[in-house]
Design a protein around this motif. Structure first.
Motif, short mmCIF file in Angstrom:
data_model
loop_
_atom_site.label_atom_id
_atom_site.label_comp_id
_atom_site.label_asym_id
_atom_site.label_seq_id
_atom_site.Cartn_x
_atom_site.Cartn_y
_atom_site.Cartn_z
N ALA A 43 38.92 31.88 137.80
CA ALA A 43 39.77 30.94 137.85
C ALA A 43 41.09 30.59 137.06
O ALA A 43 41.02 31.32 136.03
CB ALA A 43 38.96 29.36 138.18
N ASN A 44 41.73 29.73 137.36
CA ASN A 44 43.17 29.81 136.64
C ASN A 44 42.50 29.05 135.08
O ASN A 44 41.83 28.17 135.14
CB ASN A 44 44.01 28.59 137.16
CG ASN A 44 44.80 29.20 138.24
OD1 ASN A 44 45.01 30.38 138.52
ND2 ASN A 44 45.44 28.23 139.21
N GLY A 45 43.13 29.58 134.15
CA GLY A 45 42.68 29.18 132.74
C GLY A 45 41.50 29.70 132.34
O GLY A 45 40.90 29.53 131.24
N ALA A 46 40.94 30.79 133.20
CA ALA A 46 39.80 31.58 132.35
C ALA A 46 39.88 32.48 131.52
O ALA A 46 38.89 32.67 130.79
CB ALA A 46 38.97 32.22 133.65
N GLY A 47 41.12 32.96 131.21
CA GLY A 47 41.54 33.76 130.08
C GLY A 47 41.97 35.18 130.65
O GLY A 47 42.13 35.96 129.72
N LYS A 48 42.25 35.40 131.81
CA LYS A 48 42.54 36.48 132.32
C LYS A 48 43.95 37.11 131.73
O LYS A 48 44.15 38.08 131.08
CB LYS A 48 42.83 36.44 133.93
CG LYS A 48 41.35 36.01 134.51
CD LYS A 48 41.42 36.05 135.95
CE LYS A 48 42.62 35.25 136.59
NZ LYS A 48 42.71 33.83 136.24
N ARG A 53 47.19 40.04 127.57
CA ARG A 53 48.43 40.10 126.45
C ARG A 53 47.64 40.65 125.14
O ARG A 53 48.53 41.07 124.25
CB ARG A 53 48.76 38.66 126.35
CG ARG A 53 49.74 38.01 127.48
CD ARG A 53 50.07 36.40 127.36
NE ARG A 53 50.96 36.01 128.41
CZ ARG A 53 51.16 34.80 128.82
NH1 ARG A 53 50.82 33.90 128.00
NH2 ARG A 53 52.16 34.51 129.55
N ALA A 54 46.57 40.27 125.02
CA ALA A 54 45.75 40.64 123.73
C ALA A 54 45.82 42.19 123.68
O ALA A 54 45.95 42.84 122.78
CB ALA A 54 44.43 40.30 123.59
N HIS A 88 52.38 47.84 130.75
CA HIS A 88 51.80 46.02 131.25
C HIS A 88 52.99 45.58 131.99
O HIS A 88 54.15 45.44 132.02
CB HIS A 88 52.14 45.57 129.56
CG HIS A 88 51.47 44.09 129.84
ND1 HIS A 88 51.49 43.07 128.79
CD2 HIS A 88 50.89 43.09 131.05
CE1 HIS A 88 51.02 41.81 129.27
NE2 HIS A 88 50.79 42.09 130.70
N VAL A 89 52.42 45.29 133.25
CA VAL A 89 53.37 44.39 134.14
C VAL A 89 52.83 42.81 134.10
O VAL A 89 51.87 42.59 134.77
CB VAL A 89 52.91 44.85 135.60
CG1 VAL A 89 53.87 44.24 136.61
CG2 VAL A 89 53.23 46.25 135.70
N PRO A 90 53.86 42.12 133.22
CA PRO A 90 53.39 40.72 132.88
C PRO A 90 53.47 39.72 134.26
O PRO A 90 54.18 40.11 135.08
CB PRO A 90 54.40 40.43 131.92
CG PRO A 90 55.58 41.28 132.34
CD PRO A 90 55.18 42.54 132.98
N GLU A 91 52.85 38.84 133.99
CA GLU A 91 52.91 37.56 135.11
C GLU A 91 54.32 37.12 134.84
O GLU A 91 54.93 36.78 133.60
CB GLU A 91 52.10 36.47 134.55
CG GLU A 91 51.84 35.39 135.45
CD GLU A 91 50.81 34.32 135.29
OE1 GLU A 91 50.34 33.49 135.98
OE2 GLU A 91 50.42 34.36 134.13
N ASP A 168 49.22 41.97 135.76
CA ASP A 168 48.99 40.73 135.87
C ASP A 168 49.57 39.76 136.97
O ASP A 168 50.90 39.50 137.14
CB ASP A 168 49.32 40.04 134.50
CG ASP A 168 48.85 38.57 134.30
OD1 ASP A 168 48.05 38.15 135.14
OD2 ASP A 168 49.19 38.19 133.12
N GLU A 169 48.80 39.27 137.99
CA GLU A 169 49.07 38.62 139.07
C GLU A 169 50.42 39.30 139.68
O GLU A 169 51.32 38.37 139.91
CB GLU A 169 49.69 37.08 138.61
CG GLU A 169 48.52 36.54 138.09
CD GLU A 169 47.25 35.78 138.80
OE1 GLU A 169 47.28 36.27 140.02
OE2 GLU A 169 46.28 35.34 138.41
N PRO A 170 50.17 40.27 140.36
CA PRO A 170 51.42 40.87 140.98
C PRO A 170 51.59 40.17 142.28
O PRO A 170 52.83 40.36 142.80
CB PRO A 170 51.13 42.43 141.22
CG PRO A 170 49.58 42.31 141.37
CD PRO A 170 48.90 41.40 140.23
N SER A 171 50.80 39.47 142.98
CA SER A 171 51.31 38.89 144.21
C SER A 171 51.77 37.48 143.98
O SER A 171 52.15 36.98 145.04
CB SER A 171 49.90 39.08 145.04
OG SER A 171 49.04 37.67 144.76
N LEU A 172 51.89 37.18 142.93
CA LEU A 172 52.31 35.61 142.57
C LEU A 172 53.70 35.22 143.24
O LEU A 172 54.58 35.90 142.86
CB LEU A 172 52.30 35.35 141.31
CG LEU A 172 52.54 34.02 140.93
CD1 LEU A 172 51.33 33.06 141.15
CD2 LEU A 172 52.75 33.67 139.07
#
Length: 243
Positions: A43-48, A53-54, A88-91, A168-172
């Motif tokens: 879910a959103n906020g789960a730490g993905k 990023r780490a 890294h493909v960032p959100e 990270d979230e490519p479909s956003l």
């Protein structure tokens, strides 16, 4: 290095991380074999996003370690991590809006000590993957559609010729058609032997694409396994697929 860590493309061991006094990740453990496609869902906020990023050095872990190809990169700089083989493909894409498509792509090769001809060859491969980017090569990145910008973000990461690509979230914010185009490109990249770690809000699509998956809840891994098994798991379906 533990026996289980040897020969792995990416290993995260007992990772804790956050932002200032806010801890987001608690004892996260995952491993990815060379050539594997692994999804991280939750879910959103789960730490993905914080996990990715780490891995790329943008967020500093407060505990644990991260190995890339057997090399400890836990305290390495982002530039060194990229040079070591991570893409890294960032959100949110994070493109340079006032630079052209080609200039944004070429930035992805900045950490590579290669001749200009080799960089041009990689650029040609990116254009083959995303023909539209060649058509838009001289256009400012900020004037592209959301889908085209996502293509640039993926292409920029590939310009570094990574052994491991984290996405990270490519479909956003993308249409279903453009989402399919981007996911087909990730499938093609994986088919070429690149190890892929995907964080994606479209759980069904990511599980159908990945070999294995990890489920994050409240900054911890609560499930892991074969993607097909997780896709059939009633708890996963109820929590993330509304079924």
């Amino acid at each position: 290095m533990s026996a289980a860590s040897r020969g792995q493309a990416l290993v995260i061991e007992h990772l804790a991380a956050g932002y200032g006094k806010v801890q987001v990740l608690w004892d996260v453990n995952l491993s990815v074999a060379p050539g594997e496609f692994v999804a991280v869902i939750g879910a959103n906020g789960a730490g993905k996003t914080t996990t990715l990023r780490a891995v790329s050095g943008v967020v500093r872990p407060s505990a644990g370690r991260i190995l890339l190809g057997g090399v400890d990169i836990t305290r390495a700089s982002p530039s060194r991590i990229v040079a070591s083989g991570l893409g890294h493909v960032p959100e949110g894409r994070e493109l340079f809006a006032l630079m052209t498509v080609r200039e944004n792509l070429e930035l992805g090769a900045a950490m590579r000590a290669e001749a200009r001809a080799q960089v041009s060859q990689t650029l040609r491969q990116v254009y083959t993957l995303f023909p539209r980017l060649e058509e838009r090569a001289g256009q400012l990145a900020g004037t592209l559609s959301g889908g085209e910008q996502q293509m640039v973000a993926v292409g920029r990461a590939l310009m570094g010729r990574p052994s491991v690509l984290v996405v990270d979230e490519p479909s956003l914010g993308l249409s279903p058609r453009m989402t399919q185009t981007v996911f087909e490109a990730l499938r093609a990249v994986h088919a070429e032997g690149v190890t892929v770690v995907l964080v994606e809000q479209n759980v069904g699509l990511s599980l159908r694409l990945a070999d294995r998956a990890y489920v994050l809840e409240n900054g911890q891994v609560v499930r892991e396994g074969d993607s097909a098994a997780l896709l059939a798991d009633p708890a996963v379906r109820a929590a993330y697929l509304a079924l």
